[in-house]
Design a protein around this motif. Structure first.
Motif, PDB file in Angstrom:
ATOM      1  N   ARG A 256       0.849  -1.179   0.000  1.00 14.09           N
ATOM      2  CA  ARG A 256       0.000   0.000   0.000  1.00 14.09           C
ATOM      3  C   ARG A 256       0.891   1.237   0.000  1.00 14.09           C
ATOM      4  NH1 ARG A 256      -4.532   0.462   4.452  1.00 14.09           N
ATOM      5  NH2 ARG A 256      -5.465  -1.120   3.083  1.00 14.09           N
ATOM      6  N   PRO A 257       0.942   1.975  -1.124  1.00  9.83           N
ATOM      7  CA  PRO A 257       1.735   3.206  -1.155  1.00  9.83           C
ATOM      8  C   PRO A 257       1.248   4.191  -0.091  1.00  9.83           C
ATOM      9  CG  PRO A 257       1.088   2.547  -3.375  1.00  9.83           C
ATOM     10  CD  PRO A 257       0.330   1.680  -2.426  1.00  9.83           C
ATOM     11  N   VAL A 258       2.155   5.012   0.408  1.00 10.98           N
ATOM     12  CA  VAL A 258       1.800   6.014   1.416  1.00 10.98           C
ATOM     13  C   VAL A 258       0.732   6.946   0.839  1.00 10.98           C
ATOM     14  CG1 VAL A 258       2.653   7.898   2.862  1.00 10.98           C
ATOM     15  CG2 VAL A 258       4.123   5.923   2.382  1.00 10.98           C
ATOM     16  N   GLY A 259      -0.354   7.082   1.568  1.00 12.70           N
ATOM     17  CA  GLY A 259      -1.442   7.953   1.121  1.00 12.70           C
ATOM     18  C   GLY A 259      -2.448   7.288   0.212  1.00 12.70           C
ATOM     19  N   ASN A 260      -2.238   6.017  -0.125  1.00 14.03           N
ATOM     20  CA  ASN A 260      -3.164   5.309  -1.000  1.00 14.03           C
ATOM     21  C   ASN A 260      -4.153   4.507  -0.162  1.00 14.03           C
ATOM     22  OD1 ASN A 260      -4.371   4.311  -3.271  1.00 14.03           O
ATOM     23  ND2 ASN A 260      -2.546   3.335  -4.118  1.00 14.03           N
ATOM     24  N   GLU A 261      -5.392   4.463  -0.577  1.00 10.48           N
ATOM     25  CA  GLU A 261      -6.414   3.746   0.191  1.00 10.48           C
ATOM     26  C   GLU A 261      -6.448   2.262  -0.150  1.00 10.48           C
ATOM     27  OE1 GLU A 261     -10.109   5.660  -0.513  1.00 10.48           O
ATOM     28  OE2 GLU A 261      -9.566   7.496   0.570  1.00 10.48           O
TER      29      GLU A 261
END
Length: 446
Positions: A256-261
């Motif tokens: 999960r990329p930072v800031g991705n839901e």
């Protein structure tokens, strides 16, 4: 080209049918079985290019089938199907020789990826020789080359252990080159070279605006290595907070990329390396036990240069040719005395130190012959204690002060020999870096 044969073993008819239809769409011939006994009889009658087996069957464990195929037909890759979240069972299967695993509910895209990789194993178009890149003919290095060829046939997470300068990244690269992932990216990363506050973004990427300074979307290293191999060099340097997220990425095969839901599926093989003893770090609470268990499915030790002295002459000759070609000159020869000095040297920095020594000698020599003085190496063997630090035991002396004086001399000699490289000095003395630092402070040696 003849059609590839796949054996599917699962006691759930719906799963068998799903797998059969999916594999037939990949132009594969599929045989199915609901029991171990029936699967064994099919294996006795014909050869298969791949086997997919559930681990929990009505008449036993799929692990028994993995072991049977390993014994009777080791060239046949086996992918195991596990219950969701049952990572311990998957790890056990990988240790037993399984090629890879897939969790229920089955992701068909992931299934196709695993099948495609497995079927590449025996195509015969991969040169499995590694003598041209992992040089030497000592028994120790021949064993490493043999293990590389075997490890390349599996997707199991692998931990490479060896001292600094032994060529751990080279070994990891060779595993990748000889694997079905060879045409996909090999992404190396030095875990000790990334600032802790940037690690999550580097590994998993980030979305624009997710934190101050995130002016655009960034693709992380996991996505960059998708379909290939991610090499985590000096994995012991990872902070505990990132170790948790790395563990999840390995188990779930998603990040999960930072800031991705949403999580993003990734297909990455993890190869790790460290010059530290991770098991000891686990005991000290400095490395997560569950992560150590996940990345250490297969362990490979790379020998120190001093443990394969018979390779030093050949390595030196090869490195000299490479250095001379870089400088556009004819490679000089090494005279007998210089060669003997190289063979007798301890080389705490291993192959990297040997290359640095030869590069220095190339600058000092007359251009035709490298003499022993050109090497700028100490005369004594580093693994022997000089006579001046082994005085006879005097009488009527304070024992504690006397022992401290010996310890001070031994450590000072080792520091001088290693040019005050404390990591190399600790390895030379057979103690941990922390123990050396404690002794330096205690003895006021800086």
């Amino acid at each position: 080209m003849s059609m590839k044969n796949v054996l599917v073993v699962d006691d759930e008819p719906d799963i068998c049918e799903l797998l059969k239809l999916t594999l037939e769409q990949m132009d594969l011939a599929v045989a199915t079985s609901g029991t171990l006994d029936h699967a064994s009889s099919l294996l006795a009658k014909q050869s298969f290019d791949l086997c997919l087996t559930d681990l929990k069957l009505t008449d036993g464990s799929g692990l028994d089938l993995v072991k049977e195929i390993q014994n009777q037909s080791p060239e046949t890759p086996v992918a195991v199907i596990t219950a969701h979240g049952n990572m311990d069972t998957a790890i056990t299967a990988l240790k037993a020789g399984a090629f890879d695993f897939i969790s229920k509910p089955i992701d068909l895209h992931q299934l196709r990826t695993i099948v495609g990789s497995a079927l590449k194993l025996n195509q015969g178009n991969v040169d499995r020789r590694s003598r041209d890149t992992l040089l030497g003919e000592s028994p120790e290095i021949c064993e490493v080359r043999s293990k590389i060829a075997k490890i390349a046939r599996t997707q199991a997470p692998t931990l490479i252990h060896g001292e600094s300068g032994t060529g751990k990244e080279l070994v990891a690269s060779l595993i990748h080159q000889k694997s079905p992932r060879a045409e996909q990216p090999f992404v190396p990363i030095n875990c000790g070279a990334i600032p802790h506050e940037l690690m999550e973004s580097e590994f998993f990427g980030h979305k624009k605006g997710s934190f101050s300074g995130a002016i655009s979307d960034k693709t992380g290293l996991f996505q960059a290595a998708d379909g290939g191999t991610l090499f985590l060099d000096e994995v012991a340097e990872l902070p505990l907070t990132l170790q948790v997220k790395l563990l999840r990425a390995i188990q779930e095969k998603s990040i999960r990329p930072v800031g991705n839901e949403r999580e993003i599926k990734v297909d990455v093989r993890i190869i790790s390396a460290s010059h530290k003893n991770l098991a000891e770090l686990v005991e000290k609470g400095e490395f997560r036990q569950d992560l150590y268990y996940r990345i250490n499915v297969i362990e490979l030790d790379v020998p120190a240069l001093r443990d394969r002295q018979g390779d030093i002459a050949y390595l030196a000759s090869h490195l000299l040719v490479k250095l001379a070609e870089r400088d556009g000159i004819e490679p000089p020869v090494i005279d007998e005395n210089a060669l003997q000095k190289l063979v007798n040297h301890h080389f705490p920095g291993n192959v990297r130190e040997l290359e640095n020594t030869l590069e220095r000698a190339l600058a000092w020599c007359d251009g035709k012959v490298i003499h022993s003085d050109d090497l700028s190496l100490p005369n004594q063997k580093p693994d022997s204690i000089p006579d001046q630090v082994k005085p006879e035991l005097p009488v009527n002396v304070n024992l504690e002060e006397y022992l401290e004086s010996i310890e001070r001399r031994v450590i000072s000699n080792a520091l001088e020999h290693n040019r005050w490289n404390k990591t190399a000095t600790a390895e030379n003395l057979g103690i941990s870096f922390r123990a050396l630092r404690y002794r330096l402070k205690k003895l006021n040696l800086g």
